[in-house]
Design a protein around this motif. Structure first.
Motif, mmCIF file in Angstrom:
data_model
loop_
_atom_site.group_PDB
_atom_site.id
_atom_site.type_symbol
_atom_site.label_atom_id
_atom_site.label_comp_id
_atom_site.label_asym_id
_atom_site.label_seq_id
_atom_site.Cartn_x
_atom_site.Cartn_y
_atom_site.Cartn_z
ATOM 1 N N UNK A 110 0.856 -1.187 0.000
ATOM 2 C CA UNK A 110 0.000 0.000 0.000
ATOM 3 C C UNK A 110 0.890 1.233 0.000
ATOM 4 N N UNK A 111 0.694 2.112 -0.957
ATOM 5 C CA UNK A 111 1.328 3.426 -0.945
ATOM 6 C C UNK A 111 0.407 4.344 -0.164
ATOM 7 N N UNK A 112 0.848 4.779 1.017
ATOM 8 C CA UNK A 112 -0.048 5.456 1.938
ATOM 9 C C UNK A 112 0.269 6.920 2.143
ATOM 10 N N UNK A 147 1.100 -1.618 11.330
ATOM 11 C CA UNK A 147 1.414 -2.658 10.344
ATOM 12 C C UNK A 147 2.859 -2.468 9.900
ATOM 13 N N UNK A 148 3.474 -3.491 9.296
ATOM 14 C CA UNK A 148 4.832 -3.330 8.768
ATOM 15 C C UNK A 148 4.905 -2.137 7.824
ATOM 16 N N UNK A 149 5.900 -1.267 8.037
ATOM 17 C CA UNK A 149 5.961 0.016 7.326
ATOM 18 C C UNK A 149 7.368 0.278 6.818
ATOM 19 N N UNK A 204 -5.311 9.152 5.957
ATOM 20 C CA UNK A 204 -6.047 8.467 7.025
ATOM 21 C C UNK A 204 -6.663 7.187 6.511
ATOM 22 N N UNK A 205 -7.225 7.243 5.301
ATOM 23 C CA UNK A 205 -7.860 6.061 4.725
ATOM 24 C C UNK A 205 -6.849 4.940 4.491
ATOM 25 N N UNK A 206 -5.629 5.298 4.096
ATOM 26 C CA UNK A 206 -4.596 4.280 3.878
ATOM 27 C C UNK A 206 -4.293 3.543 5.174
ATOM 28 N N UNK A 211 3.769 1.695 2.712
ATOM 29 C CA UNK A 211 4.887 2.553 2.344
ATOM 30 C C UNK A 211 4.500 4.017 2.485
ATOM 31 N N UNK A 212 5.349 4.792 3.182
ATOM 32 C CA UNK A 212 5.146 6.228 3.351
ATOM 33 C C UNK A 212 6.261 6.979 2.634
#
Length: 255
Positions: A7-9, A45-47, A12-14, A32-33
């Motif tokens: 997920x490319x985040x 979660x794993x980030x 808030x929704x991400x 992923x941020x």
């Protein structure tokens, strides 16, 4: 069988989507941020944090991690990241879905001027000095140095470095969500003449738009950029259904 999802985040929704997907026993998830915020909200979660090196770098990452699905849940104005995500998914042969919250719609009483970018917003403020609430974050505010006659209130999550090169500016560090009643108080306290905002959509930052409408204050709205045409959903529930369908074996999809 486990499915790997990236997920490319940054929204808030991400974060909410990641939490729901991570609860599924058959999914291995990475959020992923981009790293633009100095102190992001803690994730459950794993980030990973930081860029990939463009579309090619992201495609390589998808292949290396054997990703089964890419989800673009970035901010509606993260046009470059969304474009790179669409290209990377194509390069890597990985399905992509996007979570795209709807923009705000003009309501009766709104005094909107719509422009294409921050430079257009600075020009739309006019030549006569005004008291301007810049609610854009810190990435695009440099464009307002072209209009130094105004008195700015600049709100951002992280400090603006270097400071805006104008003579009249106040800084406010804050992280949403922002309630309408608090935004109304802020606009009155700073004797605001005009609000400058992106059309971010969602409830977390709509308070300033509703407050401006109630107070009869002008709003300069920066239109959304054009994003790649990929399968997308307006909300988390709809996207979860699309994820389930995407990860289902082809023979079970009814297609």
């Amino acid at each position: 069988m486990s499915h790997r999802i990236l997920i490319l985040g940054g929204t808030t929704e991400a974060r909410q989507l990641a939490g729901q997907l991570a609860a599924k026993p058959d999914i291995e998830l990475t959020l992923s941020l981009a790293g633009r915020t100095e102190n992001p909200i803690a994730q459950q979660v794993p980030t990973r944090v930081g860029g990939f090196g463009g579309a090619e770098g992201l495609a390589a990452y998808l292949k290396e991690t054997k990703a089964d699905l890419l989800i673009d849940a970035t901010h509606p104005y993260a046009a470059r990241i969304s474009a790179n995500a669409a290209k990377a998914a194509q390069f890597a042969g990985v399905p992509i879905l996007a979570l795209r919250r709807p923009g705000w719609e003009r309501q009766e009483g709104d005094r909107w001027t719509e422009v294409d970018d921050a430079a257009g917003a600075a020009a739309a403020l006019g030549l006569i000095a005004r008291r301007v609430f810049l609610a854009l974050g810190r990435q695009e505010v440099g464009a307002f140095e072209a209009a130094p006659q105004h008195h700015y209130l600049l709100r951002s999550v992280d400090p603006v470095e270097p400071p805006l090169g104008v003579p009249y500016v106040d800084y406010l560090l804050a992280r949403g969500p922002f309630r309408e009643e608090d935004e109304r108080r802020l606009l009155l306290e700073h004797r605001t003449d005009v609000v400058v905002s992106k059309n971010s959509g969602g409830e977390a930052t709509y308070g300033k738009i509703a407050a401006a409408r109630a107070l009869g204050i002008d709003v300069v709205i920066i239109r959304r950029p054009v994003l790649p045409a990929v399968p997308s959903a307006p909300g988390i529930a709809e996207l979860l259904a699309m994820v389930d369908h995407s990860l289902r074996p082809v023979a079970d999809r009814g297609v």
